[in-house]
Scaffold this motif. Structure first.
Motif, PDB file in Angstrom:
ATOM      1  N   PHE A 179       3.139   1.734  10.396  1.00 22.82           N
ATOM      2  CA  PHE A 179       3.571   2.804   9.533  1.00 22.82           C
ATOM      3  C   PHE A 179       3.368   2.374   8.105  1.00 22.82           C
ATOM      4  O   PHE A 179       3.338   3.297   7.190  1.00 22.82           O
ATOM      5  CB  PHE A 179       4.498   3.431  10.107  1.00 22.82           C
ATOM      6  CG  PHE A 179       4.507   4.342  11.347  1.00 22.82           C
ATOM      7  CD1 PHE A 179       3.879   5.563  11.070  1.00 22.82           C
ATOM      8  CD2 PHE A 179       4.919   4.019  12.550  1.00 22.82           C
ATOM      9  CE1 PHE A 179       3.613   6.241  12.487  1.00 22.82           C
ATOM     10  CE2 PHE A 179       4.770   4.892  13.680  1.00 22.82           C
ATOM     11  CZ  PHE A 179       4.134   5.999  13.709  1.00 22.82           C
ATOM     12  N   THR A 180       3.904   1.203   7.720  1.00 26.30           N
ATOM     13  CA  THR A 180       3.898   0.704   6.420  1.00 26.30           C
ATOM     14  C   THR A 180       2.445   0.620   6.008  1.00 26.30           C
ATOM     15  O   THR A 180       2.286   1.156   4.853  1.00 26.30           O
ATOM     16  CB  THR A 180       4.583  -0.895   6.404  1.00 26.30           C
ATOM     17  OG1 THR A 180       5.710  -0.649   6.715  1.00 26.30           O
ATOM     18  CG2 THR A 180       4.492  -1.374   4.865  1.00 26.30           C
ATOM     19  N   TRP A 181       1.606   0.156   6.556  1.00 29.40           N
ATOM     20  CA  TRP A 181       0.239  -0.187   5.927  1.00 29.40           C
ATOM     21  C   TRP A 181      -0.461   1.367   6.031  1.00 29.40           C
ATOM     22  O   TRP A 181      -1.098   1.638   4.878  1.00 29.40           O
ATOM     23  CB  TRP A 181      -0.606  -1.129   6.851  1.00 29.40           C
ATOM     24  CG  TRP A 181      -0.344  -2.534   6.311  1.00 29.40           C
ATOM     25  CD1 TRP A 181       0.454  -3.345   7.303  1.00 29.40           C
ATOM     26  CD2 TRP A 181      -0.575  -3.091   5.303  1.00 29.40           C
ATOM     27  NE1 TRP A 181       0.438  -4.576   6.797  1.00 29.40           N
ATOM     28  CE2 TRP A 181      -0.327  -4.509   5.583  1.00 29.40           C
ATOM     29  CE3 TRP A 181      -1.355  -2.893   4.252  1.00 29.40           C
ATOM     30  CZ2 TRP A 181      -0.248  -5.388   4.448  1.00 29.40           C
ATOM     31  CZ3 TRP A 181      -1.516  -3.792   3.310  1.00 29.40           C
ATOM     32  CH2 TRP A 181      -0.888  -5.006   3.479  1.00 29.40           C
ATOM     33  N   THR A 182      -0.252   2.083   6.878  1.00 33.97           N
ATOM     34  CA  THR A 182      -0.760   3.220   6.927  1.00 33.97           C
ATOM     35  C   THR A 182      -0.051   4.513   5.879  1.00 33.97           C
ATOM     36  O   THR A 182      -0.978   5.189   5.213  1.00 33.97           O
ATOM     37  CB  THR A 182      -0.863   4.091   8.370  1.00 33.97           C
ATOM     38  OG1 THR A 182       0.336   4.212   8.735  1.00 33.97           O
ATOM     39  CG2 THR A 182      -1.920   3.302   9.261  1.00 33.97           C
ATOM     40  N   GLY A 183       1.099   4.276   5.858  1.00 35.98           N
ATOM     41  CA  GLY A 183       1.704   5.107   4.862  1.00 35.98           C
ATOM     42  C   GLY A 183       1.163   4.599   3.156  1.00 35.98           C
ATOM     43  O   GLY A 183       0.954   5.249   2.540  1.00 35.98           O
ATOM     44  N   LEU A 184       0.737   3.319   2.854  1.00 35.86           N
ATOM     45  CA  LEU A 184       0.519   3.003   1.745  1.00 35.86           C
ATOM     46  C   LEU A 184      -0.931   3.184   1.453  1.00 35.86           C
ATOM     47  O   LEU A 184      -1.477   4.161   0.342  1.00 35.86           O
ATOM     48  CB  LEU A 184      -0.001   1.135   1.715  1.00 35.86           C
ATOM     49  CG  LEU A 184       1.537   0.445   1.561  1.00 35.86           C
ATOM     50  CD1 LEU A 184       1.206  -0.914   1.530  1.00 35.86           C
ATOM     51  CD2 LEU A 184       2.034   0.646   0.149  1.00 35.86           C
ATOM     52  N   LEU A 185      -1.850   3.382   2.620  1.00 38.95           N
ATOM     53  CA  LEU A 185      -3.086   3.921   2.339  1.00 38.95           C
ATOM     54  C   LEU A 185      -3.149   5.522   2.321  1.00 38.95           C
ATOM     55  O   LEU A 185      -3.774   6.184   1.444  1.00 38.95           O
ATOM     56  CB  LEU A 185      -4.026   3.662   3.426  1.00 38.95           C
ATOM     57  CG  LEU A 185      -4.421   2.080   3.773  1.00 38.95           C
ATOM     58  CD1 LEU A 185      -5.097   1.957   5.192  1.00 38.95           C
ATOM     59  CD2 LEU A 185      -5.382   1.901   2.578  1.00 38.95           C
ATOM     60  N   GLY A 192      -5.365  11.099  -4.602  1.00 39.38           N
ATOM     61  CA  GLY A 192      -6.584  11.604  -4.549  1.00 39.38           C
ATOM     62  C   GLY A 192      -6.647  12.881  -4.458  1.00 39.38           C
ATOM     63  O   GLY A 192      -7.515  13.630  -5.194  1.00 39.38           O
ATOM     64  N   ILE A 193      -5.916  13.460  -3.520  1.00 39.29           N
ATOM     65  CA  ILE A 193      -5.429  14.956  -3.154  1.00 39.29           C
ATOM     66  C   ILE A 193      -4.980  15.385  -4.306  1.00 39.29           C
ATOM     67  O   ILE A 193      -5.525  16.620  -4.785  1.00 39.29           O
ATOM     68  CB  ILE A 193      -4.895  14.921  -1.900  1.00 39.29           C
ATOM     69  CG1 ILE A 193      -5.750  14.769  -0.453  1.00 39.29           C
ATOM     70  CG2 ILE A 193      -4.661  16.588  -1.531  1.00 39.29           C
ATOM     71  CD1 ILE A 193      -4.936  14.538   0.807  1.00 39.29           C
ATOM     72  N   LEU A 251       0.269   9.306 -12.250  1.00 37.48           N
ATOM     73  CA  LEU A 251       1.747   9.755 -12.318  1.00 37.48           C
ATOM     74  C   LEU A 251       2.160  10.003 -10.856  1.00 37.48           C
ATOM     75  O   LEU A 251       3.353   9.720 -10.720  1.00 37.48           O
ATOM     76  CB  LEU A 251       1.969  10.886 -13.198  1.00 37.48           C
ATOM     77  CG  LEU A 251       1.749  10.765 -14.693  1.00 37.48           C
ATOM     78  CD1 LEU A 251       1.778  12.117 -15.440  1.00 37.48           C
ATOM     79  CD2 LEU A 251       3.007   9.873 -15.069  1.00 37.48           C
ATOM     80  N   TYR A 252       1.438  10.132  -9.841  1.00 36.77           N
ATOM     81  CA  TYR A 252       1.905  10.305  -8.732  1.00 36.77           C
ATOM     82  C   TYR A 252       1.874   8.938  -8.012  1.00 36.77           C
ATOM     83  O   TYR A 252       2.829   8.640  -7.483  1.00 36.77           O
ATOM     84  CB  TYR A 252       0.747  11.194  -7.841  1.00 36.77           C
ATOM     85  CG  TYR A 252       1.278  10.979  -6.203  1.00 36.77           C
ATOM     86  CD1 TYR A 252       2.002  11.807  -5.851  1.00 36.77           C
ATOM     87  CD2 TYR A 252       0.515  10.041  -5.359  1.00 36.77           C
ATOM     88  CE1 TYR A 252       2.534  11.825  -4.552  1.00 36.77           C
ATOM     89  CE2 TYR A 252       0.698  10.172  -3.984  1.00 36.77           C
ATOM     90  CZ  TYR A 252       1.791  11.117  -3.531  1.00 36.77           C
ATOM     91  OH  TYR A 252       2.010  11.025  -2.180  1.00 36.77           O
ATOM     92  N   ALA A 253       0.739   8.125  -8.143  1.00 34.49           N
ATOM     93  CA  ALA A 253       0.505   6.816  -7.188  1.00 34.49           C
ATOM     94  C   ALA A 253       1.487   5.872  -7.558  1.00 34.49           C
ATOM     95  O   ALA A 253       2.362   5.208  -6.706  1.00 34.49           O
ATOM     96  CB  ALA A 253      -0.866   6.329  -7.347  1.00 34.49           C
ATOM     97  N   PHE A 258       6.131   2.451  -6.030  1.00 32.14           N
ATOM     98  CA  PHE A 258       7.061   1.983  -6.377  1.00 32.14           C
ATOM     99  C   PHE A 258       8.444   2.120  -5.190  1.00 32.14           C
ATOM    100  O   PHE A 258       8.975   1.063  -4.638  1.00 32.14           O
ATOM    101  CB  PHE A 258       7.741   2.065  -7.653  1.00 32.14           C
ATOM    102  CG  PHE A 258       8.949   1.541  -7.954  1.00 32.14           C
ATOM    103  CD1 PHE A 258       8.953   0.287  -8.118  1.00 32.14           C
ATOM    104  CD2 PHE A 258      10.179   2.434  -8.184  1.00 32.14           C
ATOM    105  CE1 PHE A 258      10.372  -0.332  -8.525  1.00 32.14           C
ATOM    106  CE2 PHE A 258      11.344   1.847  -8.154  1.00 32.14           C
ATOM    107  CZ  PHE A 258      11.567   0.657  -8.664  1.00 32.14           C
ATOM    108  N   PHE A 259       8.614   3.463  -5.080  1.00 35.30           N
ATOM    109  CA  PHE A 259       9.713   3.496  -4.229  1.00 35.30           C
ATOM    110  C   PHE A 259       9.523   3.355  -2.840  1.00 35.30           C
ATOM    111  O   PHE A 259      10.313   2.964  -2.019  1.00 35.30           O
ATOM    112  CB  PHE A 259      10.204   5.112  -4.346  1.00 35.30           C
ATOM    113  CG  PHE A 259      10.772   5.708  -5.560  1.00 35.30           C
ATOM    114  CD1 PHE A 259      12.163   5.237  -5.833  1.00 35.30           C
ATOM    115  CD2 PHE A 259      10.355   6.349  -6.648  1.00 35.30           C
ATOM    116  CE1 PHE A 259      12.779   5.294  -7.078  1.00 35.30           C
ATOM    117  CE2 PHE A 259      10.841   6.568  -7.783  1.00 35.30           C
ATOM    118  CZ  PHE A 259      12.122   6.037  -7.889  1.00 35.30           C
ATOM    119  N   PHE A 260       8.003   3.396  -2.376  1.00 37.81           N
ATOM    120  CA  PHE A 260       7.689   3.190  -0.884  1.00 37.81           C
ATOM    121  C   PHE A 260       8.007   1.766  -0.756  1.00 37.81           C
ATOM    122  O   PHE A 260       8.465   1.365   0.438  1.00 37.81           O
ATOM    123  CB  PHE A 260       6.400   3.654  -0.676  1.00 37.81           C
ATOM    124  CG  PHE A 260       5.955   3.368   0.653  1.00 37.81           C
ATOM    125  CD1 PHE A 260       6.533   4.212   1.746  1.00 37.81           C
ATOM    126  CD2 PHE A 260       5.337   2.231   1.117  1.00 37.81           C
ATOM    127  CE1 PHE A 260       6.103   4.228   3.094  1.00 37.81           C
ATOM    128  CE2 PHE A 260       4.873   2.136   2.425  1.00 37.81           C
ATOM    129  CZ  PHE A 260       5.387   2.945   3.552  1.00 37.81           C
TER     130      PHE A 260
END
Length: 283
Positions: A179-185, A192-193, A251-253, A258-260
């Protein structure tokens, strides 16, 4: 296809884990007679999610250009909000998810058959509706309609196989890392969305600067090259983004990553390992 596969895999596994908790609880507590009610709720949730995705597609296909750009922009921005909330919610609530589901199912059993069906329906419907919205937003601008459908289908099938393997103790997966790696992706996909949503607002003349490009790397990453198509399809990184699109992506990424990635507070006790009877991911 990869972005769609990731959405199907991540969201599908969350839904599969929810179903696994409910089924394992009923089997362990010798209440197998309630299983058909749980599956009825799950089936209704799947049908609702497919219907919601079809409704989004049908609506977008019957709008004029300006209306379609606005519709795509709104769905993109909503998808960004939902996927961000989902990523952080799962990270925070994963430890208590299994216990909460079992408690709700126990209460539903005491209330009767309809309550069990509704409880199972609500537990899965949220994941399904998020999947439909996120998938719709992620495939806007795709050059073909078959690749995203193949990707999300393969992702869901993979998640079902993983969930079944966990349930039957035939598979051990470090769900914390998963869930960490998929969360990052997914954060990069969501960036992008969000960028695409801003682009749609510019196309609809709501925001200015559509032709005010931040940079032009089309000579290095041609849009028709395999790697240009890959980056555009996965993360909506295009060779000629506008200044507002680029600013939206950054501004989103940046703050979201950082918080994730910020270390969580240490808890007094470590969570038990994921098992068949308690297939919940550690936070």
């Amino acid at each position: 296809m990869f972005a769609s596969y990731l959405i199907g895999l991540r969201e599908g596994l969350e839904a599969t884990l929810v179903v696994s908790v409910l089924v394992a609880f009923l089997v362990k507590s010798d209440r197998k007679d309630r299983l058909p009610q749980v599956w009825a709720g799950v089936g209704a949730a799947v049908a609702l999610s497919v219907g919601f995705g079809a409704l989004l597609t049908f609506t977008a296909a019957h709008l004029n250009h300006g209306q379609q750009e606005m519709f795509d922009a709104v769905t993109s921005l909503l998808a960004t909000v939902f996927v961000t909330w989902m990523i952080f919610w799962m990270r925070r609530a994963a430890r208590s998810l299994s216990g909460e589901l079992r408690a709700k199912l126990t209460d539903a059993i005491q209330m009767g058959t309809i309550a069990v069906v509704v409880m199972a329906f609500l537990a899965v419907a949220r994941e399904g509706l998020e999947t439909a919205l996120l998938f719709f937003a992620s495939v806007q601008g795709a050059t073909t309609s078959s690749s995203p459908l193949i990707g999300i289908s393969l992702g869901i099938l993979t998640s079902i196989a993983l969930g079944w393997g966990l349930y039957r103790s035939a598979l051990r997966v470090n769900l914390t890392k998963f869930f960490t790696w998929t969360g990052l992706l997914l954060i990069l996909v969501a960036a992008g969305i969000f960028k695409y949503g801003v682009h749609d607002l510019q196309e609809a003349n709501i925001l200015p600067g559509l032709s005010n490009y931040a940079f032009d790397i089309s000579s290095v990453m041609p849009a028709d090259s395999w790697y240009g198509t890959l980056m555009s399809g996965m993360f909506n990184i295009t060779p000629q983004p506008s200044v507002l699109e680029t600013a939206a992506w950054v501004l989103y990424a940046v703050p979201t990553l950082f918080f994730f990635l910020r270390p969580q507070r240490k808890r007094p006790a470590a969570a038990p390992p994921v098992s068949v009877t308690d297939p919940r991911p550690a936070a």
